[in-house]
Scaffold this motif. Sequence first.
Motif, PDB file in Angstrom:
ATOM      1  N   PRO A 176       0.838  -1.200   0.000  1.00 26.06           N
ATOM      2  CA  PRO A 176       0.000   0.000   0.000  1.00 26.06           C
ATOM      3  C   PRO A 176       0.874   1.250   0.000  1.00 26.06           C
ATOM      4  O   PRO A 176       1.731   1.413   0.871  1.00 26.06           O
ATOM      5  CB  PRO A 176      -0.811  -0.106   1.297  1.00 26.06           C
ATOM      6  N   PRO A 177       0.717   2.117  -0.990  1.00 24.51           N
ATOM      7  CA  PRO A 177       1.565   3.308  -1.048  1.00 24.51           C
ATOM      8  C   PRO A 177       1.212   4.306   0.054  1.00 24.51           C
ATOM      9  O   PRO A 177       0.088   4.349   0.540  1.00 24.51           O
ATOM     10  CB  PRO A 177       1.237   3.891  -2.426  1.00 24.51           C
ATOM     11  N   TYR A 193      -7.176  -1.180  -2.038  1.00 22.79           N
ATOM     12  CA  TYR A 193      -5.752  -0.918  -1.861  1.00 22.79           C
ATOM     13  C   TYR A 193      -5.168  -0.466  -3.182  1.00 22.79           C
ATOM     14  O   TYR A 193      -5.599  -0.912  -4.247  1.00 22.79           O
ATOM     15  CB  TYR A 193      -5.019  -2.173  -1.385  1.00 22.79           C
ATOM     16  N   SER A 194      -4.183   0.422  -3.112  1.00 23.30           N
ATOM     17  CA  SER A 194      -3.578   0.964  -4.334  1.00 23.30           C
ATOM     18  C   SER A 194      -2.192   0.380  -4.559  1.00 23.30           C
ATOM     19  O   SER A 194      -1.491   0.009  -3.623  1.00 23.30           O
ATOM     20  CB  SER A 194      -3.473   2.492  -4.251  1.00 23.30           C
ATOM     21  N   THR A 195      -1.804   0.318  -5.827  1.00 23.29           N
ATOM     22  CA  THR A 195      -0.486  -0.159  -6.230  1.00 23.29           C
ATOM     23  C   THR A 195       0.118   0.837  -7.206  1.00 23.29           C
ATOM     24  O   THR A 195      -0.561   1.290  -8.135  1.00 23.29           O
ATOM     25  CB  THR A 195      -0.585  -1.542  -6.907  1.00 23.29           C
ATOM     26  N   ASP A 196       1.373   1.191  -6.973  1.00 20.87           N
ATOM     27  CA  ASP A 196       2.126   2.026  -7.904  1.00 20.87           C
ATOM     28  C   ASP A 196       2.738   1.105  -8.960  1.00 20.87           C
ATOM     29  O   ASP A 196       3.656   0.333  -8.680  1.00 20.87           O
ATOM     30  CB  ASP A 196       3.211   2.793  -7.149  1.00 20.87           C
ATOM     31  N   LEU A 197       2.226   1.159 -10.166  1.00 22.76           N
ATOM     32  CA  LEU A 197       2.626   0.212 -11.209  1.00 22.76           C
ATOM     33  C   LEU A 197       4.099   0.332 -11.579  1.00 22.76           C
ATOM     34  O   LEU A 197       4.776  -0.682 -11.828  1.00 22.76           O
ATOM     35  CB  LEU A 197       1.759   0.441 -12.456  1.00 22.76           C
ATOM     36  N   ILE A 198       4.617   1.535 -11.627  1.00 21.01           N
ATOM     37  CA  ILE A 198       6.018   1.715 -12.029  1.00 21.01           C
ATOM     38  C   ILE A 198       6.949   1.330 -10.897  1.00 21.01           C
ATOM     39  O   ILE A 198       8.007   0.725 -11.108  1.00 21.01           O
ATOM     40  CB  ILE A 198       6.258   3.174 -12.475  1.00 21.01           C
ATOM     41  N   ARG A 199       6.555   1.630  -9.680  1.00 21.73           N
ATOM     42  CA  ARG A 199       7.404   1.271  -8.537  1.00 21.73           C
ATOM     43  C   ARG A 199       7.504  -0.245  -8.388  1.00 21.73           C
ATOM     44  O   ARG A 199       8.559  -0.763  -8.027  1.00 21.73           O
ATOM     45  CB  ARG A 199       6.825   1.899  -7.262  1.00 21.73           C
ATOM     46  N   SER A 218       2.309  12.673 -10.095  1.00 25.63           N
ATOM     47  CA  SER A 218       1.794  11.682  -9.155  1.00 25.63           C
ATOM     48  C   SER A 218       2.075  10.277  -9.672  1.00 25.63           C
ATOM     49  O   SER A 218       2.264  10.050 -10.868  1.00 25.63           O
ATOM     50  CB  SER A 218       0.288  11.882  -8.963  1.00 25.63           C
ATOM     51  N   PRO A 219       2.100   9.286  -8.769  1.00 28.79           N
ATOM     52  CA  PRO A 219       2.383   7.906  -9.184  1.00 28.79           C
ATOM     53  C   PRO A 219       1.316   7.364 -10.125  1.00 28.79           C
ATOM     54  O   PRO A 219       0.181   7.845 -10.143  1.00 28.79           O
ATOM     55  CB  PRO A 219       2.396   7.129  -7.861  1.00 28.79           C
TER      56      PRO A 219
END
Length: 933
Positions: A33-34, A141-147, A695-696
């Motif tokens: 979770p970011p 829940y969120s996910t940062d795709l690039i991270r 933003s992510p």
Amino acid sequence: MSKRRAYPQPQYASTPQAPVAPLQPGVPAYGVPPVIPGVQSPPVQQPGVNANYYQPDQLASQFQGMNVGDAQAPAAQAPAVNGQYQYGNYQQPGANQPYQPQTGGYNAPGAAYGAPATGFSAGTAYGASTSTPSLPLNELYSTDLIRELPPSISDLSLPPPPIIIPPNATVVPDSDSANASPDFLRCTLNVVPTTNSLLKKSKLPLALVVRPYTALHDSEEDVAVSVDTVISRCRRCRAYINPFITLADQGRRWRCNLCNLLNDIPMGFTFDELTNTSKNFYDRPELNYAVTEFVAPKEYLARSPPPCVYCFLIDVSADAVNSGLTATVTRTILESLDRIPNTNKTSRVAFIGVDSSLHYFKFAEGTDGVEMLIVSDIDDPFLPYPDSLLVNLEENRPAIEKLLLDFPGYFEGTANTGLALGPALKSGHKMISSIGGKVIAFAASLPNIGEGKLSVRDEEQSGKPKESQTLLSVADKFYKAFAVECNSAQVTVDLFLTSSKYQDVATLSNLPRYTAGQTHFYRAWSAATAEDVTKFSKEVSEHLSMEIALEAVLRVRSSSGVRGSAFFGNFFNRSSDLCSFPTYPRDQSYVIEVSIEETITKPLVFFQAAVLHSTHFGERRIRVINLALPTSSKLDDVYASADQLAIVNYFTQKAVEKAFSHSLQDARDLLIKSLVDIVSVYKKELVAGNISGSSPLQVSTNLRMLPLLLFSLTKHIGLRAEKVPADYRAIALNNLATLPVHHLIKYIYPSVYSLHDMPDGCGLPEQVTQINEETGEEETVSSTNILLPEAINDSKTSWENYGLYLIDNTTELFLWVSGDVVPGLVHDLFGTENLYTIPFGKTQLPEFSFEESEFNYRVRQIIGKLREQKDQITWKNLYVVVGGSSHEPMEITTQRDLMALRMWATSCLVEDKTGSDQAYREFLNTLKGKVSQ
């Protein structure tokens, strides 16, 4: 002497590399979770626990001091059972309670079916009152795709987000089998928006993926059967009684969960007139199981159930005879006669040889005599002796076997290059149309004579804007019109195509598409190649053994205000919601788009798929599949419960449709635009404060594989921009439109396994713990399941130049042997240390015993496991690919073939940059730019 050896770690296995973002203790395994400024972080999960969903051990503390009607209460979920998520629920106070089984039995005083439980308001269905407290659903829940690169492909094997329904939603309390398994019926959204405007706002599709049969044979399915022919249906919407109905009038009537109408319960539900004994109402399978099959009474019969009928059209032209197709087909049919469904000894067969004439075979009743009759008038073909061409398999077995043995000899040395496929199809249709059944055609060349004649099209248009109109369109209207005619006569057409030249698969595949059949295409097939013969024979034999449902129709019913609006798959849409299948195949699935026509006021929406069919053993049956989904007016609930694999299946169907109707570029644009819309909505509506360009790139964790899969789909051979042979493109589009979800995902994103460093147990029977019945003690035993290595990402960046990798793309297996591989590995696997003496291309591994070479044995076991499929007829050929190195002592022709094979294998590595296509990391950066616009 044993060939087992220990390999030095530095030479034989890659050194473990640190992940890009190492997981810390307490960080969720299903997505980190970011940390978002101004937004409260979700609760931290334990390692290895799916962070998408609340777990049972969290619930005790979460619910203490909390009102269960509180909208902030977490979603309850029961623990996994047998590897599957169970739908967690909690009891709502004041909600309607279901009936409880009565101890008095059928003759209990005062109640025909048992008295209602204390405090129950009879006749009130669950959800009838809009004041019912809302049910907490899945957390977002969120996910940062690039991270989170490389992407976590283990998500592809996860089940969909849990379907959360209250325990009192079923007539039998706490039923854990009332909702359909995703193998049978799954929805793109496991929470249905309450309004059409909310659905449009989400940019997510609402669609069902239907697969009523999950195995080729009944013996491999576990479906409850109601055999007493007592069937209760709603008088208004015609839905079948199911686990989600409610009882009223002291158990004498049931309220339909789809349309809310009260219906009478048949007397036969609780009393067996044949045995004169009472039955427990609550034990009936249709009230306990999501998937139930009813044996239908005579009222469901328009005519007696037909027998299984197979009319074989066999190419006997020069191309077919010279390639060995004619001999291989007849030998395979001969060896498969005992596998054809024939329980009641009523199955019938017919054979027609096809070149520029039609060759019929007349069977003399009671003898093994067979006479060949040739009809050369293909403009108006007729059936000589129509009563002696289609014969009972059991009664004419000696004659049929003799024909199949002698068949190739009739056409040996032929110089006839014609193939009158169209007239042959019409003759086959005429022969079996009064009964129905299958026409199975085998062809080794392009139909070039008679009705339906085709010509070679300009392959130079491949990869150009007008490819869809010039190469993927139907070249002759005969094929569509004839397919519709076949469907109305309950005739299915299946094609097995083997030409090494252009065969116009795009046109021919319309025959199976509208008759519920399938097109099978074998590139440059030749009987001189043992692997080609093996694949063809195994697939034809499995196809003939597949148990089929005859004269079938599929209808999907749904709650008021919701209906099916578009249908995708191989069938004919007979009316607005009725799909017709002359024979229902078991190796395909179907997608039905759903529209919301009015505001949904109830907390649950119901779907019911029903297939009315005749079995091969002479019964009329209905297979009914039920699904209940919660509703919500909140966008975050909808996103948190979206099923990414079902969504990919839907968008695949839409892209294939767009490729045929418009262009391949439009199909790719559709996929990218849909993805941009989804990510943009998530950014603007669900991630507070993150609206700036810096933003992510975020999406809900349960959808984090969606960008990867849609990106991979744009690079698939069916849709990619580069030049592709027309037949290869057409069969790829056909497969994309018919494969069941789990096969489709692997077809889009192949599975890659690293073999040189796999754990010791891989390739060997899985060890399981069980209780010894005699001693009562635990013991470890070997199961029949072969343990596979964990799949790795489809990217060569993580490959070692001394590694060994196995790629599975659903249709083929590639064994990649790196150019700098350890000689000992080559010796153990192939029996030679010289890398360039290995036979590359389509081949089989040498077979060593476990004692001779443990590694060879384990790799062959893994390959065998990947070839095992209870729900598909596909046999995957193995291609050995030798990777490049600084020394390649080969002839120029050999190098050219090897380079082509390498390009084919590496095209499966969809995360990498290939040709003009981007790598996945570059694609995400491009996607971020589009979302920020």
